[in-house]
Design a protein around this motif. Structure first.
Motif, short mmCIF file in Angstrom:
data_model
loop_
_atom_site.label_atom_id
_atom_site.label_comp_id
_atom_site.label_asym_id
_atom_site.label_seq_id
_atom_site.Cartn_x
_atom_site.Cartn_y
_atom_site.Cartn_z
N ASP A 124 24.62 28.77 -50.22
CA ASP A 124 23.76 27.71 -50.72
C ASP A 124 24.57 26.80 -51.63
N PHE A 134 17.92 30.21 -47.78
CA PHE A 134 17.66 29.52 -49.04
C PHE A 134 16.68 28.37 -48.81
N ARG A 161 14.15 27.38 -56.61
CA ARG A 161 15.08 27.68 -55.54
C ARG A 161 15.01 29.18 -55.27
N VAL A 216 15.44 32.59 -52.20
CA VAL A 216 16.10 33.05 -50.98
C VAL A 216 15.21 34.10 -50.33
#
Length: 215
Positions: free
Chosen positions: A135, A197, A208, A210
């Motif tokens: 990412d 991600f 953010r 995952v």
């Protein structure tokens, strides 16, 4: 695997059970070149780096850069075309002159031009066989790991990275965080597939996150 496409597909590659990497002309199926590599060859796909006209293939003795036109090892990259010497099952990740490689029992970062090792993270027996992502927004490498090779026997190890999602700082190789899905796994419940991600809205904030996948 088709590895290059502009106005038309001009090159494609395949690999054989006896570890030949083969380039084909997709317009007529004619073979352009082949190269014999060490088992396992490109077990889970290839990476194409257009800037250097090179195909990166994982093998039993490291990741190898191969000139897409000639089929020869591109010795201008890495250490005479090689990145590491260990078995890797996954395509590497290249970002900003760094080559990130998930080997079977470790993750390492190399410089693209010289093949100098930037850092190495030993996984203490856990294996990376399917899941490897990067990412660029957070500069984070994500891997998912398997159980130990021998399901029956001692599983009380320290540090224990088995059956886990690991988030790794791509600059330093330090583990940012770890989530272990199954402890002391005797049932082959290792984690699978590339982590994903993405952004998720939590209340009024965008986080953010995952996603990782298990059995």
């Amino acid at each position: 695997n088709v590895i290059k496409q502009k106005d038309a597909i001009i090159n494609a590659t395949s690999y054989t059970v006896n570890d030949n990497l083969i380039s084909l002309d997709p317009s007529n199926g004619e073979e352009k070149w082949r190269i014999k590599l060490k088992n396992p060859t490109a077990k889970r796909g290839l990476l194409y780096l257009e800037q250097y006209k090179s195909i990166f293939a994982s093998t039993g003795s490291g990741v190898i850069a191969i000139d897409e036109t000639t089929g020869q090892i591109n010795k201008s990259l890495g250490k005479e075309g090689y990145f590491g010497e260990s078995k890797s099952l996954l395509s590497p990740i290249v970002y900003k002159e760094k080559v990130l490689v998930a080997f079977l029992n470790k993750v390492e970062s190399f410089s693209l031009k010289e093949g100098k090792r930037n850092w190495s993270l030993n996984l203490n027996g856990a294996r990376v066989w399917s899941g490897f992502s990067y990412d660029k927004k957070t500069n984070t490498v994500a891997i998912v790991t398997s159980n130990l090779v021998h399901l029956w026997g001692k599983t009380d190890i320290n540090p224990d990275y088995t059956n886990s999602l690991l988030l790794i700082d791509s600059n330093s190789g330090e583990i940012k965080c770890k989530f272990q899905d199954v402890r002391h796994d005797h049932w082959d419940f290792d984690m699978i597939a590339n982590p994903i991600f993405t952004n998720v809205k939590v209340s009024s904030n965008v986080e953010r996150v995952v996603y990782a996948f298990s059995k």
